[in-house]
Design a protein around this motif. Structure first.
Motif, PDB file in Angstrom:
ATOM      1  N   UNK A  38      -0.777 -16.210   9.760  1.00 23.86           N
ATOM      2  CA  UNK A  38       0.401 -17.015   9.517  1.00 23.86           C
ATOM      3  C   UNK A  38       1.567 -16.290   8.900  1.00 23.86           C
ATOM      4  N   UNK A  39       1.445 -14.982   8.765  1.00 30.87           N
ATOM      5  CA  UNK A  39       2.527 -14.218   8.140  1.00 30.87           C
ATOM      6  C   UNK A  39       3.071 -13.169   9.095  1.00 30.87           C
ATOM      7  N   UNK A  40       4.246 -12.684   8.765  1.00 32.56           N
ATOM      8  CA  UNK A  40       4.881 -11.651   9.573  1.00 32.56           C
ATOM      9  C   UNK A  40       4.203 -10.305   9.336  1.00 32.56           C
ATOM     10  N   UNK A  41       4.215  -9.492  10.360  1.00 36.01           N
ATOM     11  CA  UNK A  41       3.692  -8.143  10.215  1.00 36.01           C
ATOM     12  C   UNK A  41       4.537  -7.376   9.199  1.00 36.01           C
ATOM     13  N   UNK A  42       3.888  -6.562   8.381  1.00 35.93           N
ATOM     14  CA  UNK A  42       4.613  -5.807   7.359  1.00 35.93           C
ATOM     15  C   UNK A  42       4.140  -4.368   7.311  1.00 35.93           C
ATOM     16  N   UNK A  43       5.059  -3.508   6.920  1.00 36.77           N
ATOM     17  CA  UNK A  43       4.731  -2.103   6.788  1.00 36.77           C
ATOM     18  C   UNK A  43       3.912  -1.836   5.540  1.00 36.77           C
ATOM     19  N   UNK A  44       2.904  -1.023   5.664  1.00 40.77           N
ATOM     20  CA  UNK A  44       2.052  -0.653   4.535  1.00 40.77           C
ATOM     21  C   UNK A  44       2.350   0.774   4.099  1.00 40.77           C
ATOM     22  N   UNK A  45       2.278   1.700   5.044  1.00 45.19           N
ATOM     23  CA  UNK A  45       2.529   3.101   4.735  1.00 45.19           C
ATOM     24  C   UNK A  45       2.830   3.847   6.021  1.00 45.19           C
ATOM     25  N   UNK A  46       3.709   4.820   5.931  1.00 42.78           N
ATOM     26  CA  UNK A  46       4.022   5.646   7.084  1.00 42.78           C
ATOM     27  C   UNK A  46       4.094   7.106   6.647  1.00 42.78           C
ATOM     28  N   UNK A  47       3.896   7.999   7.613  1.00 45.87           N
ATOM     29  CA  UNK A  47       3.890   9.420   7.321  1.00 45.87           C
ATOM     30  C   UNK A  47       4.525  10.177   8.465  1.00 45.87           C
ATOM     31  N   UNK A  48       5.391  11.128   8.111  1.00 44.04           N
ATOM     32  CA  UNK A  48       6.041  11.963   9.108  1.00 44.04           C
ATOM     33  C   UNK A  48       5.192  13.201   9.384  1.00 44.04           C
ATOM     34  N   UNK A  49       5.583  13.917  10.398  1.00 32.61           N
ATOM     35  CA  UNK A  49       4.825  15.106  10.776  1.00 32.61           C
ATOM     36  C   UNK A  49       4.786  16.139   9.652  1.00 32.61           C
ATOM     37  N   UNK A  50       5.856  16.199   8.854  1.00 32.44           N
ATOM     38  CA  UNK A  50       5.897  17.187   7.773  1.00 32.44           C
ATOM     39  C   UNK A  50       5.172  16.720   6.520  1.00 32.44           C
ATOM     40  N   UNK A  51       4.581  15.532   6.583  1.00 31.38           N
ATOM     41  CA  UNK A  51       3.825  15.024   5.445  1.00 31.38           C
ATOM     42  C   UNK A  51       4.594  14.090   4.537  1.00 31.38           C
ATOM     43  N   UNK A  52       5.877  13.911   4.796  1.00 34.35           N
ATOM     44  CA  UNK A  52       6.647  12.954   4.002  1.00 34.35           C
ATOM     45  C   UNK A  52       6.063  11.558   4.204  1.00 34.35           C
ATOM     46  N   UNK A  53       6.070  10.769   3.146  1.00 35.73           N
ATOM     47  CA  UNK A  53       5.445   9.452   3.215  1.00 35.73           C
ATOM     48  C   UNK A  53       6.357   8.354   2.686  1.00 35.73           C
ATOM     49  N   UNK A  54       6.038   7.140   3.093  1.00 38.25           N
ATOM     50  CA  UNK A  54       6.726   5.960   2.583  1.00 38.25           C
ATOM     51  C   UNK A  54       5.678   4.865   2.419  1.00 38.25           C
ATOM     52  N   UNK A  55       5.723   4.182   1.266  1.00 33.32           N
ATOM     53  CA  UNK A  55       4.741   3.147   0.972  1.00 33.32           C
ATOM     54  C   UNK A  55       5.431   1.838   0.604  1.00 33.32           C
ATOM     55  N   UNK A  56       4.793   0.752   0.958  1.00 31.82           N
ATOM     56  CA  UNK A  56       5.225  -0.539   0.438  1.00 31.82           C
ATOM     57  C   UNK A  56       4.975  -0.554  -1.064  1.00 31.82           C
ATOM     58  N   UNK A  57       5.859  -1.191  -1.802  1.00 34.51           N
ATOM     59  CA  UNK A  57       5.717  -1.221  -3.264  1.00 34.51           C
ATOM     60  C   UNK A  57       4.367  -1.790  -3.691  1.00 34.51           C
ATOM     61  N   UNK A  58       3.871  -2.736  -2.937  1.00 39.25           N
ATOM     62  CA  UNK A  58       2.643  -3.433  -3.330  1.00 39.25           C
ATOM     63  C   UNK A  58       1.399  -2.551  -3.253  1.00 39.25           C
ATOM     64  N   UNK A  59       1.476  -1.428  -2.547  1.00 41.75           N
ATOM     65  CA  UNK A  59       0.282  -0.586  -2.379  1.00 41.75           C
ATOM     66  C   UNK A  59       0.408   0.762  -3.074  1.00 41.75           C
ATOM     67  N   UNK A  60       1.564   1.049  -3.628  1.00 37.59           N
ATOM     68  CA  UNK A  60       1.762   2.340  -4.285  1.00 37.59           C
ATOM     69  C   UNK A  60       0.743   2.536  -5.405  1.00 37.59           C
ATOM     70  N   UNK A  61       0.150   3.715  -5.435  1.00 37.47           N
ATOM     71  CA  UNK A  61      -0.851   4.015  -6.447  1.00 37.47           C
ATOM     72  C   UNK A  61      -2.261   3.614  -6.056  1.00 37.47           C
TER      73      UNK A  61
END
Length: 117
Positions: A38-61
């Motif tokens: 019942x909810x919209x799809x959301x981003x959790x974490x992504x990673x680039x080829x060079x290893x750079x990352x991005x995380x949703x605030x709710x999962x950081x740590x």
């Protein structure tokens, strides 16, 4: 034909851990997204080829995304899981580092993660 194959979902109690894997060709950016009922799809974490990352605030740590370029595989280590994180987790491939699921063109079939309280 593009194929993304996920594995590693399952059921775990709150506070437990799971590791998801996704086998794919070497795209610029790989990511994990989730969709609860019942909810919209959301981003959790992504990673680039060079290893750079991005995380949703709710999962950081608690969550860690990593990739093995030699094996064309991306992983999501999920620790201290919460019941509200139950849902289908999708692996996706896209052109650049972002948590915006609309940018990602290629998707796996999804794997169920169930966290019980």
């Amino acid at each position: 034909q593009v194929q993304l194959v996920e594995s590693g979902g399952g059921s775990v109690q709150a506070g437990g851990s799971l590791r998801l894997s996704c086998a794919a060709s070497g795209y610029a950016c790989m990511g994990w997204f989730r969709q609860a009922p019942g909810k919209e799809r959301e981003g959790v974490a992504t990673i680039a080829r060079d290893g750079s990352t991005s995380y949703a605030d709710s999962v950081k740590g608690r969550f860690t995304i990593s990739r093995d370029n030699a094996k064309n595989t991306v992983y999501l280590q999920m620790n201290s899981l919460k019941p509200e994180e139950t849902g289908v987790y999708f692996c996706a491939a896209g052109p650049y580092l972002t948590l915006d699921y609309g940018v990602f063109h290629y998707w796996g079939q999804g794997t169920q993660v169930t966290v019980s309280s």
